[in-house]
Write a protein that holds these residues in place. Structure first.
Motif: not given
Length: 224
Positions: A179-187
């Motif tokens: 979840f948090e890798h995805l959020l970081q990559e979106i940013y």
């Protein structure tokens, strides 16, 4: 006090969970949001919703709106409508299911291409997609149950410009990470302006190769 903290964020991202029925989308979300599994799991009907505020390693704080969608064909019209404005997606498959043995059998990995195409047709043009192989815990217990090999899934992800990881909702292995890798990559992508360009190399990473699979535990509850 808690609500004030929840309202303190720099970015608001809509993320969807997609994939066939029974691959563990709801369990992954529940494990991430509640750190537990549903006590009486049932198939998701339509769409369920949860939120979590997450501090990024780089880029401030994100409020993630996470939409858990039903995998059954009969809910497709409902779920695809909820892809609108999504900037990220977890495309989940079951690492113990790949080959169609009977007409009604699930082939969750083979269906990933279909789910990916639907996302790219209905969500934001630069949506960041993470391919997640769930139920690593089953393979840890019995390596013979693995039907989708890590390298094959990683290659699929490279070919289609996806991030990739394996996880287990049951054991919580890699759940926070996906979840948090995805959020970081979106940013990372949105901070560039318009996201990935077509001539850039596909995103990789987020995976831990385990000889037999890995922990996997799912839990999901609707939170608004």
């Amino acid at each position: 006090m808690a609500s004030t903290h929840e309202d303190d964020y720099d970015h608001l991202y809509k993320v969807v969970l997609v994939g066939d029925a029974t691959v563990g989308k709801t369990h992954l979300l529940s494990r991430y949001i509640k750190d537990s599994l549903p006590k009486a799991p049932t198939a998701t009907i339509g769409v369920e919703f949860a939120t979590r505020t997450v501090p990024l390693a780089v880029g401030g704080t994100v409020k993630a709106q996470i939409w858990d969608t039903a995998g059954q064909e009969r809910y497709r019209a409902i779920t695809s409508a909820h892809y609108r404005r999504a900037v990220g997606a977890l495309l989940v498959y079951d690492i113990t299911k790949q080959v169609l043995v009977l007409a009604l059998a699930q082939a969750s990995f083979q269906n990933c291409l279909k789910w990916m195409e639907e996302l790219r047709q209905s969500a934001e043009p630069d949506i960041v997609i993470m391919l997640v192989g769930n139920k690593v815990d089953l393979v840890e217990k019995d390596p013979s149950t693995r039907q989708v090999y890590y390298d094959a899934a990683a290659e699929f992800a490279r070919q289609h410009g996806l991030i990739f990881s394996e996880a287990s909702a049951v054991t919580a292995h890699n759940v926070k990470h996906v979840f948090e890798h995805l959020l970081q990559e979106i940013y990372n992508q949105t901070s560039k302006g318009r996201g990935r360009q077509s001539n850039e190399p596909p995103l990789v990473g987020g995976g831990i190769q385990l000889p037999a699979g890995g922990p996997s535990k799912d839990s999901c509850e609707q939170q608004c």
